[in-house]
Scaffold this active site. Structure first.
Site, PDB file in Angstrom:
ATOM      1  N   ASP A 184       0.829  -1.208   0.000  1.00 48.63           N
ATOM      2  CA  ASP A 184       0.000   0.000   0.000  1.00 48.63           C
ATOM      3  C   ASP A 184       0.862   1.256   0.000  1.00 48.63           C
ATOM      4  O   ASP A 184       0.605   2.207  -0.751  1.00 48.63           O
ATOM      5  CB  ASP A 184      -0.907   0.027   1.232  1.00 48.63           C
ATOM      6  CG  ASP A 184      -2.148  -0.830   1.065  1.00 48.63           C
ATOM      7  OD1 ASP A 184      -2.560  -1.061  -0.079  1.00 48.63           O
ATOM      8  OD2 ASP A 184      -2.710  -1.258   2.087  1.00 48.63           O
ATOM      9  N   TYR A 185       1.857   1.292   0.864  1.00 49.90           N
ATOM     10  CA  TYR A 185       2.677   2.496   0.965  1.00 49.90           C
ATOM     11  C   TYR A 185       3.527   2.701  -0.289  1.00 49.90           C
ATOM     12  O   TYR A 185       3.765   3.839  -0.707  1.00 49.90           O
ATOM     13  CB  TYR A 185       3.547   2.455   2.221  1.00 49.90           C
ATOM     14  CG  TYR A 185       2.786   2.871   3.462  1.00 49.90           C
ATOM     15  CD1 TYR A 185       2.492   4.208   3.706  1.00 49.90           C
ATOM     16  CD2 TYR A 185       2.334   1.926   4.379  1.00 49.90           C
ATOM     17  CE1 TYR A 185       1.775   4.599   4.836  1.00 49.90           C
ATOM     18  CE2 TYR A 185       1.629   2.305   5.514  1.00 49.90           C
ATOM     19  CZ  TYR A 185       1.356   3.640   5.729  1.00 49.90           C
ATOM     20  OH  TYR A 185       0.652   4.028   6.841  1.00 49.90           O
TER      21      TYR A 185
END
Length: 395
Positions: A184-185
């Site tokens: 996600d990051y």
């Protein structure tokens, strides 16, 4: 970059402090969870004015487990420096408000599944007709096409699917998740990079465009060194980037210590500082591969030597000569002298919590350092102000 916009509801979001490289850029964040929202936060860190648009049920990240009673720790960390509004896009009048916002925006980011935007009338083609300069970024699980296009994508699902967990696990053992939402990051960083590139291109062409980021592409891009398959290679070839042996986390008299000793210089320094100088000149251990092959015998001697001091003591003793780090708790980072020196932590006022400390300076810009960060919005914080400002923007 935003050109000659008419007065807009984004004027309520004037930022205090120095301009950033994206000051004047106006972003609508319709995304939820981490990848899209944190991508927009990275844009806000660089000066963009960001309005987070949530449904009446709120961003699901607000509901994640948290030891904070008044707010979700995850939501706070992912959504700093945004104004928050609530819109039910299934209602015609609230879709109309969104369209007013779109007319004055530079960027829109969402993470709906590919078929949803068209049903809501907010697909790229529709919004491009309203604002041809709009940079439209869609964050999906698996991309815009293919058999999985409409499947919901989540960080750890993609980790497992793309081989990350199999690589993380020990040989012969069960796959292991990498906690911390790394996919996600990384996708968030691609959102910020892709949007910034599209804004740069728009300065030349005058036109916005579609930007697609998927968790699948992100998970595979993170593994670019593993994603090499040469002609003639069989299945099951070694793709593990871990050098094994000495490089890794080791026990000490108190705590754990990560050591990297892949170069001849660092290997020699490690041997000398641990009292094992005779190993440095031993031809059996004079390469990373040889040390990995003889790891059992080397680790027995290294661990015996490391038992003489704590992890923090070894870290100080090794200094710049041996790359290493004592394993710390994340709380230790708030007061770490290096973090303090780099001015990475800010204290942000919050209406429910009083204040909280968090990351606020992920990128350093010399001439346009960017405005001061502010706290993630409480639910429905700015809806009335945005609606009132939008009412004066015309049809």
């Amino acid at each position: 970059m935003s050109g000659s916009h008419p007065p807009s509801p984004f004027d309520i979001a004037r930022r205090d402090g120095a301009p950033g490289p994206l000051s004047g850029v106006r972003v609508l964040d319709l995304s939820a969870y981490i990848a899209g929202p944190y991508g927009c936060t990275l844009l806000a860190d660089q000066g963009a004015e960001v309005i987070k648009v949530e449904p009446p049920s709120g961003d699901n990240l607000r509901k994640y487990p948290s030891t904070l009673e008044a707010e979700s720790r995850a939501f706070l960390g992912v959504n700093r420096s945004k104004r928050g509004v609530v819109l039910d896009l299934k209602q015609a009048d609230q879709r109309a408000l969104l369209m007013r916002l779109v007319r004055g925006a530079d960027v829109l980011v969402h993470n709906f599944r590919p078929g949803v935007p068209a049903r809501l009338g907010i697909d790229f083609e529709s919004l491009n007709r309203i604002n041809p300069r709009l940079v439209y970024c869609a964050v999906t699980g698996y991309g815009e096409s293919g058999p999985l296009r409409d499947k919901a994508g989540y960080d750890q699902v993609l980790q497992t699917m793309t081989g990350m967990c199999a690589m993380q696990g020990k040989p012969g053992g069960a796959p292991e998740i990498l906690y911390g939402s790394v996919v996600d990051y990384y996708a968030a960083a691609l959102v910020a990079a892709g949007v910034s590139s599209a804004l740069f291109e728009r300065e030349r062409s005058g036109e916005g465009q579609y930007v697609g980021v998927s968790l699948l592409r992100s998970a595979l891009t993170m593994q670019s060194a593993r994603m090499i398959w040469a002609e003639g290679e069989p299945e099951g070839v070694g793709r593990d980037m871990r050098s094994g042996g000495v490089t890794g986390i080791h026990p000490t008299a108190d705590g754990w210590l990560y050591i990297s000793a892949n170069t001849p210089h660092f290997w020699t320094a490690l041997c000398e500082k641990t009292g094992l100088a005779e190993l440095a000149g031993d031809p059996r251990y004079d390469s990373v591969r040889k040390r990995a092959e003889h790891s059992a015998e080397l680790l027995a001697r290294l661990h015996a030597a490391l038992a003489a001091r704590s992890a923090l003591e070894w870290e100080a003793l090794f200094g710049e000569d041996v790359p290493c780090a004592a394993a710390r708790k994340v709380e230790d980072m708030f007061a770490h002298p290096q973090v303090q020196a780099e001015d990475m932590i800010a204290t942000l006022a919050h209406p429910l919590l009083g204040s909280y400390r968090g990351i606020a300076r992920p990128i350093v810009f010399g001439r346009t350092p960017g405005p001061q960060p502010f706290a993630a919005p409480v639910f429905d914080q700015d809806t009335d102000a945005v609606a009132a400002a939008a009412a004066g923007d015309g049809p």
